[in-house]
Design an enzyme around this catalytic site. Sequence first.
Site, PDB file in Angstrom:
ATOM      1  CG  ASN A   6      -1.845   1.141   1.283  1.00  0.00           C
ATOM      2  OD1 ASN A   6      -1.437   2.260   1.041  1.00  0.00           O
ATOM      3  ND2 ASN A   6      -3.096   0.900   1.615  1.00  0.00           N
ATOM      4  CG  HIS A   9       1.032   6.142   4.848  1.00  0.00           C
ATOM      5  ND1 HIS A   9       0.068   7.112   5.056  1.00  0.00           N
ATOM      6  CD2 HIS A   9       0.524   5.003   5.386  1.00  0.00           C
ATOM      7  CE1 HIS A   9      -0.956   6.586   5.714  1.00  0.00           C
ATOM      8  NE2 HIS A   9      -0.700   5.303   5.919  1.00  0.00           N
ATOM      9  CG  HIS A  42      -7.992   4.343   1.147  1.00  0.00           C
ATOM     10  ND1 HIS A  42      -8.150   4.155   2.494  1.00  0.00           N
ATOM     11  CD2 HIS A  42      -9.202   4.776   0.697  1.00  0.00           C
ATOM     12  CE1 HIS A  42      -9.398   4.440   2.854  1.00  0.00           C
ATOM     13  NE2 HIS A  42     -10.053   4.833   1.780  1.00  0.00           N
ATOM     14  NE  ARG A  44      -9.006   8.758   4.572  1.00  0.00           N
ATOM     15  CZ  ARG A  44      -9.364   7.912   5.551  1.00  0.00           C
ATOM     16  NH1 ARG A  44      -8.720   6.763   5.699  1.00  0.00           N
ATOM     17  NH2 ARG A  44     -10.320   8.211   6.369  1.00  0.00           N
ATOM     18  NE  ARG A  48      -7.081  11.520   5.870  1.00  0.00           N
ATOM     19  CZ  ARG A  48      -7.566  10.935   6.971  1.00  0.00           C
ATOM     20  NH1 ARG A  48      -6.806  10.092   7.653  1.00  0.00           N
ATOM     21  NH2 ARG A  48      -8.777  11.190   7.393  1.00  0.00           N
ATOM     22  CD  GLU A  70      -6.669  -0.145   1.068  1.00  0.00           C
ATOM     23  OE1 GLU A  70      -5.962  -1.104   1.410  1.00  0.00           O
ATOM     24  OE2 GLU A  70      -6.593   0.977   1.609  1.00  0.00           O
ATOM     25  CB  THR A 101      -9.461   1.938   7.517  1.00  0.00           C
ATOM     26  OG1 THR A 101      -8.991   2.588   6.350  1.00  0.00           O
ATOM     27  CG2 THR A 101     -10.846   1.386   7.270  1.00  0.00           C
ATOM     28  CD  GLU A 151      -7.188  -6.067   3.165  1.00  0.00           C
ATOM     29  OE1 GLU A 151      -7.331  -5.852   1.940  1.00  0.00           O
ATOM     30  OE2 GLU A 151      -6.481  -5.362   3.897  1.00  0.00           O
ATOM     31  CG  HIS A 190      -5.579  -1.554   9.291  1.00  0.00           C
ATOM     32  ND1 HIS A 190      -5.187  -0.978  10.465  1.00  0.00           N
ATOM     33  CD2 HIS A 190      -6.036  -0.544   8.514  1.00  0.00           C
ATOM     34  CE1 HIS A 190      -5.419   0.326  10.412  1.00  0.00           C
ATOM     35  NE2 HIS A 190      -5.931   0.615   9.229  1.00  0.00           N
TER      36      HIS A 190
HETATM   37  N1  PXP Z   1      -5.917  -2.925   4.087  1.00  0.00           N
HETATM   38  C1  PXP Z   1      -6.869  -1.969   4.144  1.00  0.00           C
HETATM   39  C2  PXP Z   1      -8.248  -2.315   3.708  1.00  0.00           C
HETATM   40  C3  PXP Z   1      -6.562  -0.663   4.559  1.00  0.00           C
HETATM   41  O1  PXP Z   1      -7.516   0.277   4.609  1.00  0.00           O
HETATM   42  C4  PXP Z   1      -5.219  -0.360   4.902  1.00  0.00           C
HETATM   43  C5  PXP Z   1      -4.863   1.027   5.283  1.00  0.00           C
HETATM   44  O2  PXP Z   1      -5.076   1.880   4.210  1.00  0.00           O
HETATM   45  C6  PXP Z   1      -4.271  -1.386   4.828  1.00  0.00           C
HETATM   46  C7  PXP Z   1      -4.654  -2.666   4.427  1.00  0.00           C
HETATM   47  C8  PXP Z   1      -2.845  -1.157   5.158  1.00  0.00           C
HETATM   48  O3  PXP Z   1      -2.722  -0.852   6.525  1.00  0.00           O
HETATM   49  P1  PXP Z   1      -1.333  -0.405   7.101  1.00  0.00           P
HETATM   50  O4  PXP Z   1      -0.986   0.903   6.459  1.00  0.00           O
HETATM   51  O5  PXP Z   1      -1.595  -0.280   8.571  1.00  0.00           O
HETATM   52  O6  PXP Z   1      -0.336  -1.471   6.757  1.00  0.00           O
END
Ligand code: PXP
Length: 242
Positions: A6, A9, A42, A44, A48, A70, A101, A151, A190
Amino acid sequence: MRLGVNIDHIATIRQARRTFEPDPVKGAILAVEAGADQITLHLREDRRHIQDKDLFEIRKVITEVPVNLEMAPTEEMKNIALTVRPDSITLVPEKREEITTEGGLDVVQLQEYLQNYIKDFKEAGIRVVFFIDPIFAQIDASVEAGADAVELHTGEYANAKGIEVDKQLDRLKKSATYAYEKGLKVFAGHGLTYQNVKPVASILEIEELNIGHSIIANSVFWGIGEAVRRMKKLILESREGR
Ligand code: PXP
């Protein structure tokens, strides 16, 4: 087991200055070169981190591995997603004030809405994933609504301390087995880190992990390629029972 990286960030750092760097598109390319099996992002509602143009660009340049979007189950996001055509969408709940989330999608409450909402995606051949808490009733409702995969939210496991860790892991294991036996594909994510990923990665029914914050955070020190390689190595080790 696949690793979805992901990249949100990377965009969080860029948006801190509203500048052009670091570029999440470049991050996605480097992550794939290092072995990422999927790029997850994602978009959003408040934009952001990831911007619409990042999503369109990533869809264009990432061709070797799937792109997983996402998104909240809103009409705005549906229009964008059906234009961009990611390989899969993962439906997540979204609140403006949250840092990330916070919980899974309440499929039990939203079953009828979601069943209708996902029809266009299924017709378009886009895989539909529901991000849910590891609760049997949410899994049952996901089957009824027509999801291809769930998931499982690993946030409570990631936040657990002491004996609570094993309890949360057990919940994940039981939910993974239950969802698998119901015919769903099972993913998880997550809050997973280099420290806590192995027990989750060793759950055989889980075929994909989506990990963001920890990989991007450690990319600051190691570079994104090394950060992806180290996470892949841990996942591989846990699959081999090491
Ligand atoms: N899976 C989903 C559905 C999420 O919303 C997120 C965060 O955007 C992640 C995985 C990844 O989470 P993390 O950044 O804590 O690894």
